[in-house]
Design a protein around this motif. Structure first.
Motif, PDB file in Angstrom:
ATOM      1  N   ALA A  41      85.395  58.169 -79.644  1.00  0.00           N
ATOM      2  CA  ALA A  41      84.035  58.683 -79.756  1.00  0.00           C
ATOM      3  C   ALA A  41      83.030  57.546 -79.654  1.00  0.00           C
ATOM      4  CB  ALA A  41      83.876  59.415 -81.084  1.00  0.00           C
ATOM      5  N   LEU A  42      83.388  56.375 -80.180  1.00  0.00           N
ATOM      6  CA  LEU A  42      82.457  55.243 -80.150  1.00  0.00           C
ATOM      7  C   LEU A  42      82.115  54.836 -78.725  1.00  0.00           C
ATOM      8  CD1 LEU A  42      80.861  53.107 -81.711  1.00  0.00           C
ATOM      9  CD2 LEU A  42      82.898  51.647 -81.644  1.00  0.00           C
ATOM     10  N   ARG A  43      83.089  54.868 -77.840  1.00  0.00           N
ATOM     11  CA  ARG A  43      82.844  54.477 -76.448  1.00  0.00           C
ATOM     12  C   ARG A  43      81.723  55.312 -75.840  1.00  0.00           C
ATOM     13  NH1 ARG A  43      88.133  54.896 -74.421  1.00  0.00           N
ATOM     14  NH2 ARG A  43      87.759  57.075 -73.879  1.00  0.00           N
ATOM     15  N   THR A  44      81.756  56.607 -76.097  1.00  0.00           N
ATOM     16  CA  THR A  44      80.710  57.481 -75.569  1.00  0.00           C
ATOM     17  C   THR A  44      79.417  57.336 -76.362  1.00  0.00           C
ATOM     18  OG1 THR A  44      82.463  59.031 -74.973  1.00  0.00           O
ATOM     19  CG2 THR A  44      80.213  59.855 -74.875  1.00  0.00           C
ATOM     20  N   ALA A  45      79.542  57.132 -77.680  1.00  0.00           N
ATOM     21  CA  ALA A  45      78.348  56.968 -78.515  1.00  0.00           C
ATOM     22  C   ALA A  45      77.515  55.776 -78.058  1.00  0.00           C
ATOM     23  CB  ALA A  45      78.746  56.810 -79.971  1.00  0.00           C
ATOM     24  N   LEU A  46      78.162  54.687 -77.638  1.00  0.00           N
ATOM     25  CA  LEU A  46      77.415  53.513 -77.178  1.00  0.00           C
ATOM     26  C   LEU A  46      76.578  53.842 -75.948  1.00  0.00           C
ATOM     27  CD1 LEU A  46      80.073  50.690 -77.689  1.00  0.00           C
ATOM     28  CD2 LEU A  46      78.014  51.131 -79.032  1.00  0.00           C
ATOM     29  N   VAL A  47      77.126  54.676 -75.073  1.00  0.00           N
ATOM     30  CA  VAL A  47      76.350  55.127 -73.912  1.00  0.00           C
ATOM     31  C   VAL A  47      75.163  55.974 -74.378  1.00  0.00           C
ATOM     32  CG1 VAL A  47      76.413  56.484 -71.780  1.00  0.00           C
ATOM     33  CG2 VAL A  47      78.388  55.071 -72.427  1.00  0.00           C
ATOM     34  N   ALA A  48      75.405  56.859 -75.331  1.00  0.00           N
ATOM     35  CA  ALA A  48      74.351  57.760 -75.818  1.00  0.00           C
ATOM     36  C   ALA A  48      73.222  56.992 -76.489  1.00  0.00           C
ATOM     37  CB  ALA A  48      74.949  58.779 -76.778  1.00  0.00           C
ATOM     38  N   TRP A  49      73.564  56.007 -77.327  1.00  0.00           N
ATOM     39  CA  TRP A  49      72.514  55.252 -78.018  1.00  0.00           C
ATOM     40  C   TRP A  49      71.774  54.310 -77.073  1.00  0.00           C
ATOM     41  CZ3 TRP A  49      70.702  57.340 -82.041  1.00  0.00           C
ATOM     42  CH2 TRP A  49      71.528  58.087 -82.882  1.00  0.00           C
ATOM     43  N   ALA A  50      72.433  53.874 -76.005  1.00  0.00           N
ATOM     44  CA  ALA A  50      71.759  53.033 -75.014  1.00  0.00           C
ATOM     45  C   ALA A  50      70.771  53.831 -74.173  1.00  0.00           C
ATOM     46  CB  ALA A  50      72.795  52.376 -74.107  1.00  0.00           C
ATOM     47  N   ALA A  51      70.849  55.171 -74.257  1.00  0.00           N
ATOM     48  CA  ALA A  51      69.973  56.032 -73.454  1.00  0.00           C
ATOM     49  C   ALA A  51      68.608  56.256 -74.088  1.00  0.00           C
ATOM     50  CB  ALA A  51      70.660  57.378 -73.220  1.00  0.00           C
ATOM     51  N   ALA A  52      68.319  55.595 -75.201  1.00  0.00           N
ATOM     52  CA  ALA A  52      67.013  55.769 -75.846  1.00  0.00           C
ATOM     53  C   ALA A  52      65.890  55.388 -74.887  1.00  0.00           C
ATOM     54  CB  ALA A  52      66.941  54.920 -77.111  1.00  0.00           C
ATOM     55  N   ASP A  53      64.880  56.227 -74.843  1.00  0.00           N
ATOM     56  CA  ASP A  53      63.710  55.981 -73.998  1.00  0.00           C
ATOM     57  C   ASP A  53      62.883  54.848 -74.604  1.00  0.00           C
ATOM     58  OD1 ASP A  53      61.164  56.114 -72.695  1.00  0.00           O
ATOM     59  OD2 ASP A  53      61.544  58.201 -72.176  1.00  0.00           O
ATOM     60  N   ALA A  54      62.504  53.880 -73.786  1.00  0.00           N
ATOM     61  CA  ALA A  54      61.732  52.734 -74.281  1.00  0.00           C
ATOM     62  C   ALA A  54      60.380  53.160 -74.832  1.00  0.00           C
ATOM     63  CB  ALA A  54      61.543  51.718 -73.156  1.00  0.00           C
ATOM     64  N   ARG A  55      59.886  54.329 -74.422  1.00  0.00           N
ATOM     65  CA  ARG A  55      58.577  54.801 -74.902  1.00  0.00           C
ATOM     66  C   ARG A  55      58.699  55.621 -76.179  1.00  0.00           C
ATOM     67  NH1 ARG A  55      57.407  58.089 -69.625  1.00  0.00           N
ATOM     68  NH2 ARG A  55      59.626  58.466 -70.056  1.00  0.00           N
ATOM     69  N   ALA A  56      59.940  55.892 -76.618  1.00  0.00           N
ATOM     70  CA  ALA A  56      60.151  56.728 -77.799  1.00  0.00           C
ATOM     71  C   ALA A  56      60.147  55.890 -79.064  1.00  0.00           C
ATOM     72  CB  ALA A  56      61.480  57.477 -77.674  1.00  0.00           C
ATOM     73  N   GLU A 150      82.775  56.322 -88.547  1.00  0.00           N
ATOM     74  CA  GLU A 150      83.243  55.276 -89.452  1.00  0.00           C
ATOM     75  C   GLU A 150      82.417  54.003 -89.286  1.00  0.00           C
ATOM     76  OE1 GLU A 150      85.279  55.548 -91.826  1.00  0.00           O
ATOM     77  OE2 GLU A 150      86.636  57.222 -91.403  1.00  0.00           O
ATOM     78  N   LEU A 151      82.127  53.635 -88.049  1.00  0.00           N
ATOM     79  CA  LEU A 151      81.384  52.400 -87.814  1.00  0.00           C
ATOM     80  C   LEU A 151      79.937  52.531 -88.261  1.00  0.00           C
ATOM     81  CD1 LEU A 151      82.231  49.656 -86.812  1.00  0.00           C
ATOM     82  CD2 LEU A 151      81.299  50.221 -84.574  1.00  0.00           C
ATOM     83  N   PHE A 152      79.372  53.733 -88.165  1.00  0.00           N
ATOM     84  CA  PHE A 152      78.034  53.954 -88.713  1.00  0.00           C
ATOM     85  C   PHE A 152      77.984  53.531 -90.181  1.00  0.00           C
ATOM     86  CE2 PHE A 152      76.272  57.302 -85.633  1.00  0.00           C
ATOM     87  CZ  PHE A 152      75.244  56.468 -85.221  1.00  0.00           C
TER      88      PHE A 152
END
Length: 364
Positions: A41-56, A150-152
């Motif tokens: 799950a962490l592998r995909t989570a890293l992609v998801a958290w990297a998708a944060a919009d710079a304007r958000a 767990e890593l959170f």
């Protein structure tokens, strides 16, 4: 506040994820970058958290195996506006320690509760400030851990501040399959499911329970207690303390608990629960809810009556929702499918008798 968003998913659930993103009007999908690799799950989570919009200002990550109302992003945005620096969690498993904390908070009249440091952080729907999201991504990059939840917790413990858990859950887990190896846990649902109309004022104006004290919880048919400071144990606090063994640290005597069972446990309701699920489970459930009622009463007194709180009827429905899940959550995974609507109502009625009796137990 501006909240960007992503759904983390695996190709086997791609259509499900697309449908979820469309229904909730989320910004996009975060696909597992190595779908044929070992489950992570962490592998995909890293992609998801990297998708944060710079304007958000904040970023919301939702897993693909959930249901949620169309109002989710609006609810999350208002929560982020209220708690701009917090990590916010919008789903909690009904049988976890954090689920026990949320159930206790609901009975005490709080609508947010601080997560415990000795358990995973439920990660089905999490919102982080974008700066925190980037810090987590850097912290987690290269980790051999495969569970993002767990890593959170490792990350939040290092920062000295655990997440804030929304007590009313508008996000619900769906299905029993698990890409990451949790299928053996069986049916896993929200501790306090509520609709968006009730949840909105609760989350916007409800009180925060920062320290619930010791926390009763049930797992696999047995009652346990999470002790204050348990995270400082040699095993990081991950061990489980049966309620009998934990009582000396709570200030309660086992004699008082046993007297309550003899004097106050309703025999007819107990027999009905025992007929369906066994006498041992019926007694464990009643004692668990007795301890829960005792702790919730103490927490409610510490919280006091805050001005301008949410509607009393929504608070009452939150309490009802939290108690209604105590019985099915406490069952062993293989028996949870047996808890149909009639059984849930029976166990809730039984649980309320214990909660009410627990509220009368002496405080420390």
């Amino acid at each position: 506040m501006r909240v960007s968003s992503a759904v983390m998913t695996h190709p086997v659930r791609l259509e499900q994820a697309r449908d979820l993103a469309a229904r909730l009007r989320l910004d996009g999908l975060a696909l597992d970058p190595d779908p044929d690799g070992p489950p992570s799950a962490l592998r995909t989570a890293l992609v998801a958290w990297a998708a944060a919009d710079a304007r958000a200002s904040h970023h919301l990550v939702v897993q693909d195996d959930v249901s949620a109302p169309p109002e989710l992003t609006a609810l999350v945005g208002r929560a982020a506006d209220r708690f701009p620096d917090e990590a916010l969690v919008f789903y909690t498993n009904w049988h976890a320690r954090n689920g026990g904390a949320a159930r206790l908070a609901a009975l005490a009249g709080a609508t947010w509760v601080r997560a415990v440091p000795d358990e995973f952080t439920p990660s089905l729907a999490v919102c982080l400030p974008v700066g925190t999201a980037e810090e987590f991504r850097r912290f987690a990059d290269g980790s051999t851990e495969r569970h993002d939840d767990e890593l959170f917790s490792v990350f939040f413990r290092a920062r000295g501040r655990m997440s804030l858990i929304a007590v009313p859950n508008v996000v619900e887990h769906i299905g029993t399959s698990s890409i990451n190896g949790h299928a053996a846990q069986g049916i896993r649902l929200a501790v306090c499911p509520m609709d968006a109309a009730d949840a909105a004022p609760l989350l916007e104006r409800g009180r925060v329970l920062e320290e619930p004290g010791w926390i009763p919880y049930m797992r696999y048919g047995e009652g346990y207690v999470r002790l204050v400071g348990q995270e400082r144990a040699a095993d990081g606090g991950r061990g489980h303390h049966r309620w009998r063994d934990a009582l000396p640290a709570t200030g309660l005597a086992e004699e008082a608990v046993r007297e309550a069972v003899v004097d106050a446990m309703p025999k007819e309701l107990a027999a009905d629960v025992a007929h369906r699920f066994g006498w041992a489970f019926a007694e464990e459930l009643w004692i668990h809810c007795l301890l829960l009622g005792r702790q919730a009463a103490g927490a409610a007194r510490r919280l006091g009556d805050g001005p301008g709180g949410p509607p009393a009827d929504a608070l009452a429905r939150m309490r009802e929702a939290a108690v209604a899940t105590a019985g099915p959550a406490g069952l062993p995974p293989e028996r949870r499918p047996e808890a149909g609507p009639d059984e849930v109502r029976l166990m809730a009625a039984f649980a309320w008798t214990a909660v009410s009796e627990g509220e009368r137990l002496p405080q420390e």
